[in-house]
Design a protein around this motif. Structure first.
Motif, short mmCIF file in Angstrom:
data_model
loop_
_atom_site.label_atom_id
_atom_site.label_comp_id
_atom_site.label_asym_id
_atom_site.label_seq_id
_atom_site.Cartn_x
_atom_site.Cartn_y
_atom_site.Cartn_z
N SER A 127 -13.75 13.80 8.35
CA SER A 127 -13.67 13.27 9.71
C SER A 127 -12.32 12.61 10.01
CB SER A 127 -14.79 12.26 9.94
OG SER A 127 -14.71 11.19 9.02
N VAL A 128 -11.55 12.25 8.98
CA VAL A 128 -10.28 11.57 9.21
C VAL A 128 -9.09 12.37 8.71
CG1 VAL A 128 -11.48 9.36 9.02
CG2 VAL A 128 -10.21 10.25 7.05
N LYS A 129 -9.34 13.48 8.06
CA LYS A 129 -8.27 14.28 7.48
C LYS A 129 -7.29 14.72 8.58
CE LYS A 129 -9.98 16.48 4.03
NZ LYS A 129 -10.69 17.49 3.20
N GLY A 130 -6.01 14.53 8.31
CA GLY A 130 -4.99 14.89 9.29
C GLY A 130 -4.67 13.78 10.27
N ARG A 131 -5.49 12.73 10.30
CA ARG A 131 -5.25 11.61 11.21
C ARG A 131 -4.94 10.31 10.46
NH1 ARG A 131 -9.27 9.73 14.34
NH2 ARG A 131 -10.95 10.34 12.90
N PHE A 132 -5.57 10.12 9.31
CA PHE A 132 -5.39 8.91 8.51
C PHE A 132 -4.57 9.22 7.27
CE2 PHE A 132 -9.54 6.50 9.85
CZ PHE A 132 -9.20 6.70 11.18
N THR A 133 -3.80 8.23 6.82
CA THR A 133 -3.04 8.36 5.59
C THR A 133 -3.20 7.09 4.76
OG1 THR A 133 -1.38 9.73 6.70
CG2 THR A 133 -0.76 8.75 4.59
N ILE A 134 -3.58 7.28 3.50
CA ILE A 134 -3.69 6.16 2.58
C ILE A 134 -2.48 6.16 1.66
CG2 ILE A 134 -5.05 7.48 0.88
CD1 ILE A 134 -6.59 4.87 0.27
N SER A 135 -1.99 4.97 1.35
CA SER A 135 -0.84 4.84 0.46
C SER A 135 -0.95 3.52 -0.30
CB SER A 135 0.47 4.90 1.25
OG SER A 135 0.53 3.84 2.20
N ARG A 136 -0.22 3.43 -1.39
CA ARG A 136 -0.23 2.19 -2.16
C ARG A 136 1.18 1.80 -2.55
NH1 ARG A 136 -4.07 2.99 -6.97
NH2 ARG A 136 -3.42 0.85 -7.43
N GLU A 137 1.40 0.52 -2.70
CA GLU A 137 2.67 -0.03 -3.15
C GLU A 137 2.36 -1.01 -4.27
OE1 GLU A 137 6.81 -1.82 -1.27
OE2 GLU A 137 5.13 -1.34 0.02
N ASN A 138 2.44 -0.53 -5.49
CA ASN A 138 2.01 -1.34 -6.63
C ASN A 138 2.85 -2.60 -6.81
OD1 ASN A 138 -0.10 0.40 -7.29
ND2 ASN A 138 1.20 1.65 -8.62
N ALA A 139 4.14 -2.51 -6.47
CA ALA A 139 5.01 -3.68 -6.64
C ALA A 139 4.54 -4.85 -5.77
CB ALA A 139 6.43 -3.32 -6.30
N LYS A 140 3.84 -4.53 -4.68
CA LYS A 140 3.35 -5.58 -3.77
C LYS A 140 1.84 -5.75 -3.85
CE LYS A 140 7.11 -5.13 -0.41
NZ LYS A 140 7.46 -4.91 1.01
N ASN A 141 1.19 -5.03 -4.76
CA ASN A 141 -0.27 -5.10 -4.89
C ASN A 141 -0.98 -4.82 -3.56
OD1 ASN A 141 0.22 -5.87 -7.52
ND2 ASN A 141 -1.24 -7.55 -7.51
N THR A 142 -0.52 -3.80 -2.87
CA THR A 142 -1.12 -3.50 -1.57
C THR A 142 -1.47 -2.02 -1.45
OG1 THR A 142 1.04 -3.17 -0.56
CG2 THR A 142 0.08 -5.36 -0.35
N VAL A 143 -2.44 -1.75 -0.63
CA VAL A 143 -2.79 -0.39 -0.24
C VAL A 143 -2.95 -0.40 1.28
CG1 VAL A 143 -5.26 -0.78 -0.61
CG2 VAL A 143 -4.36 1.55 -0.60
N ALA A 144 -2.47 0.63 1.92
CA ALA A 144 -2.48 0.69 3.38
C ALA A 144 -3.26 1.91 3.86
CB ALA A 144 -1.05 0.75 3.92
N LEU A 145 -3.77 1.79 5.05
CA LEU A 145 -4.43 2.91 5.72
C LEU A 145 -3.81 3.05 7.11
CD1 LEU A 145 -6.72 5.04 5.42
CD2 LEU A 145 -8.17 3.46 6.72
#
Length: 123
Positions: free
Chosen positions: A62-80
């Motif tokens: 339902s979200v493919k192509g519209r949402f993107t998940i990513s992570r930044e380990n140096a900052k201990n964060t994950v974004a959507l």
């Protein structure tokens, strides 16, 4: 052990964008798999996206192509990053951590959960 804390929710018009962020405390964040789930009123919690410790990703259809998940380990964060939002995306969005480092789509596999952040998409 990590403790996820979500931020970035809000009200947006259909077609708009929002970026959710999840900050997770703990020195071993990079070894965790991270997932986003959502729950709308009267509905069960559903999978949105996940990223494993190697940054492989998985999305709900339902979200493919519209949402993107990513992570930044140096900052201990994950974004959507959520684009082309629809009213049916309205829900409380939860960030979760899996100590095995995988990217499961079932919420039972996750060990730690945030409190959630509200996303409302108006038509």
């Amino acid at each position: 052990q990590v403790q996820p804390v979500e931020s970035g929710g809000g009200l947006v018009q259909a077609g708009g964008s929002l970026r959710l962020s999840c900050a997770a405390s703990g020195r071993t964040f990079s070894s965790y798999g991270m997932g986003w789930f959502r729950q709308a009123p009267g509905k069960e919690r559903e999978f949105v996206a996940a990223i494993n410790r190697r940054s492989f990703v998985r999305y709900a259809d339902s979200v493919k192509g519209r949402f993107t998940i990513s992570r930044e380990n140096a900052k201990n964060t994950v974004a959507l990053q959520m684009n082309s939002l629809k009213p049916e995306d309205t829900a409380v969005y939860y960030c979760a951590a899996d100590s095995s480092g995988n990217y499961y789509s079932t919420y039972e596999e996750y060990d730690y959960w945030g409190q959630g952040t509200q996303v409302t998409v108006s038509s």
